[in-house]
Design an enzyme around this catalytic site. Structure first.
Site, short mmCIF file in Angstrom:
data_model
loop_
_atom_site.label_atom_id
_atom_site.label_comp_id
_atom_site.label_asym_id
_atom_site.label_seq_id
_atom_site.Cartn_x
_atom_site.Cartn_y
_atom_site.Cartn_z
CG ASP A 160 -1.97 0.34 0.78
OD1 ASP A 160 -2.26 1.68 0.75
OD2 ASP A 160 -3.74 0.49 1.29
CG HIS A 237 -5.46 1.82 -2.01
ND1 HIS A 237 -5.49 2.75 -0.30
CD2 HIS A 237 -6.44 1.80 -2.15
CE1 HIS A 237 -6.27 2.91 -0.08
NE2 HIS A 237 -7.09 2.64 -0.96
CG ASP A 316 -8.75 -1.36 -2.45
OD1 ASP A 316 -8.45 -1.38 -2.73
OD2 ASP A 316 -8.69 -0.67 -1.45
CD GLU A 317 -10.73 3.36 -0.49
OE1 GLU A 317 -11.91 3.33 0.84
OE2 GLU A 317 -9.65 3.25 -0.30
CE1 TYR A 408 -13.71 -3.51 5.61
CE2 TYR A 408 -13.20 -1.12 5.47
CZ TYR A 408 -13.26 -2.47 5.23
OH TYR A 408 -13.02 -2.98 3.51
CG ASP A 410 -10.77 0.23 10.53
OD1 ASP A 410 -11.87 -0.20 10.30
OD2 ASP A 410 -10.20 0.74 9.44
CD1 TRP A 458 -9.61 -1.91 6.99
CD2 TRP A 458 -7.90 -1.71 5.53
NE1 TRP A 458 -9.63 -3.03 5.49
CE2 TRP A 458 -8.70 -2.71 4.61
CE3 TRP A 458 -6.49 -2.09 4.81
CZ2 TRP A 458 -8.61 -3.43 3.46
CZ3 TRP A 458 -6.32 -2.75 3.53
CH2 TRP A 458 -8.01 -2.96 3.08
CD GLU A 460 -5.52 3.18 7.23
OE1 GLU A 460 -6.01 2.53 8.20
OE2 GLU A 460 -5.93 3.55 5.84
C1 ACM Z 1 -10.80 -1.10 1.58
O1 ACM Z 1 -11.53 -0.55 2.55
N1 ACM Z 1 -10.68 0.04 1.08
C2 ACM Z 1 -10.98 -2.82 1.17
#
Ligand code: ACM
Ligand code: ZN
Length: 531
Positions: A160, A237, A316-317, A408, A410, A458, A460
């Site tokens: 990433d 990413h 993604d994204e 999720y 996180d 995740w 962060e």
């Molecule tokens: C993601 O949470 N961007 C897969």
């Protein structure tokens, strides 16, 4: 304090009704068994057990087991070694131990007969190793708990913007130049313009897994019947790749790359350039054949190390904005006769899929790979709700459900007054547990496409391994139970009680789980946007 009391077994004997995930059926008798390291009587492949499990899908047949504890004997029946392994995990939980080689902390067992098999084949956890690197030891430790919860997949997010985490022999600069950042704290780093620095830079933070590290993790997971799936992000990413291979960026990004180096350039609060003519550094260029050559070479090395059938290619994204201004992307779109950047992403993923398929593997990607046309053999991981997953099932594709609203890990698991900074929303244990992946809208003859569920961590706002455990547990227990147990067996209050017992067990092994006993509950006001 004896182990039995420490683990919350206030009754004299450990009960099969205290384990996670809740088995398909449990019959308890009043007798007790005193465990003295007994040799189990194991019966694999009997005609009678095959008959008992005849109506199950193949994956469930293979994993099914019967664990019978009588006063004098413990017996396991299964169709395959996998079933014996899962029977052992049920026994381990009753004995209050993490692994079969550990000393039991509770040796008095309630006599019982458990008959059990999983609801879904895919019961996963994703761990982000890019935002903060997780140590090899951390990953090995989580595999132990995953096994105890009968989980089947560890998905490693390996690349990433924050750092490339896998040794690639053909491109050593990826780890030499794109695996470290100038400071430890993620938030400070991104606000100051997301600068990566070479390995060895004084004060730098980062690192990567060598192929030997990864092989060790994969081999250990294999002993616990857990498949490790690697994720190499593309096309979004992927800013860390530009740190070393600027030629894989769109022509429209050349100006951005120059401005990025200027500390006086105009940026927003997140550290992103906001000047006219700049784009966010994020997406690889689908217009260049060099992009595919690079990714194919990388994936070849990834597949040499990871034996998993599924290879995660992210998806993604992607922002795709720079693509609209890139000479190479525009040329590609003209050649393909396509008009939208979504179709260009679809071309990107389909081309990668073809390559992965040519090596005998299959791709899995985040639900955005549906946009512009889904690659023919792709499995979809549905994170923006379940609608992408439902769409993919409609198209006859396999799906893993991990909607952020529930899965999720996180996110805040308690009132923000009672936990460290987390990501955006409130996802307590009860919410994670309430997730039902099999929407009633899925026709019965397509339910087999629903492979299962996954919890995603995740990182962060997860700076340390210890904090990662705090975010994982107990919510990962809920993911495990949703993936394994039959829906009619699920009931939150009972689960919460069992979760405190399993927490006690892992805490006794030094894991840093969130203490459910301290849970405050929902925030009284709106959640503060923290990202
Ligand atoms: C993601 O949470 N961007 C897969
Ligand atoms: Zn381009």
């Amino acid at each position: 304090m004896t182990g039995a009391i420490m683990l919350g077994f206030t009754a004299a004997a450990a009960s099969p009704l205290d384990i996670i995930p809740m088995p398909v059926s449990v019959e308890v008798t009043s007798a007790q068994h005193t465990y003295n390291g007994d040799e189990l009587k194991i019966d694999i492949g009997s005609k009678a057990f095959a008959q008992k499990t005849a109506g199950l899908e193949d994956f469930a047949k293979e994993a099914a087991y019967e664990l019978r504890i009588t006063k004098n004997r413990i017996t396991v029946k299964a169709n395959a070694e996998l079933g014996v392994f899962y029977a052992m995990q049920s026994l381990n939980q009753m004995l209050g131990r993490l692994r079969p080689e550990d000393k039991p902390s509770c040796t008095v067992l309630q006599c019982c007969r458990i008959f059990d098999y999983p609801r879904f084949p895919y019961r996963g956890l994703m761990i982000d190793t890019s935002r903060y690197l997780r140590s090899k030891e951390f990953l090995l430790r989580q595999i132990d708990v995953m096994a105890l919860m009968k989980m089947s997949v560890l998905h490693l997010h390996l690349t990433d913007d924050e750092g490339w985490r896998m040794q690639i022999d053909r491109y050593p600069r990826l780890t030499a130049e794109a695996s470290h950042r100038w400071c430890f704290d993620w938030d400070t780093w991104r606000k100051a313009g997301r600068r990566l620095v070479p390995e060895g830079t004084p004060g730098a933070y980062g690192g990567y897994y060598t192929k030997d590290d990864l092989r060790e993790i994969i081999a250990y997971a294999e002993t616990k019947h857990i498949t490790v799936i690697p994720e190499i992000e593309m096309p979004g990413h992927s800013a860390e790749v530009f740190k070393t291979y600027t030629e894989l960026a769109c022509t429209s990004l050349r100006h951005t790359m120059e401005r990025q180096k200027d500390p006086t350039a105009k940026r927003n609060a997140k550290g992103e350039l906001v000047e006219e003519g700049t784009f966010r550094l994020w997406d690889l260029c689908p217009g260049k054949d060099a992009t595919f050559e690079f990714l194919e070479n990388v994936l070849d090395e990834v597949m040499e190390v990871f034996p998993s059938k599924l290879i995660h290619i992210g998806g993604d994204e992607a922002i795709k904005k720079a693509w609209t201004e890139c000479d190479d992307c525009k040329k590609r779109m003209q050649e393909l006769g396509i008009e939208t950047v979504d179709e260009l992403q679809s071309y990107f993923i389909k081309r990668i899929e073809k390559f992965v398929n040519s090596r005998g593997r299959r791709i899995i990607g985040w639900n955005e790979i549906l946009k512009g046309g889904l690659a023919p053999d792709a499995t979809v991981m549905s994170w923006q709700g379940i609608s992408g997953g439902l769409k993919a099932i409609e198209l006859d594709h396999d799906v893993v459900m991990c909607p952020e609203e529930y899965c999720y890990l996180d996110r805040y698991q308690d009132n923000p007054d009672n936990c460290p900074r987390a990501f955006r929303t409130y996802v307590p244990l009860s919410k994670t547990y309430s997730f039902e992946p099999a929407s009633e809208t899925i026709p019965k003859d397509r339910l087999h496409h629903l492979l299962g569920v996954q919890g995603n961590l995740w990182a962060e706002f997860v700076p340390t391994d210890s904090h990662a455990e705090y975010m994982l547990y107990p919510r990962a227990f809920a993911i495990a139970e949703t993936g394994w147990s039959q829906p009619e067996k699920k009931e939150y209050e009972g689960f919460r009680r069992r979760a405190t017992l399993l927490e006690n067990l892992i805490v006794s092994y030094g894991y840093n789980a969130f203490d459910l006993k301290t849970e405050m509950g929902a925030p009284t006001g709106p959640m503060v946007e923290t990202y």
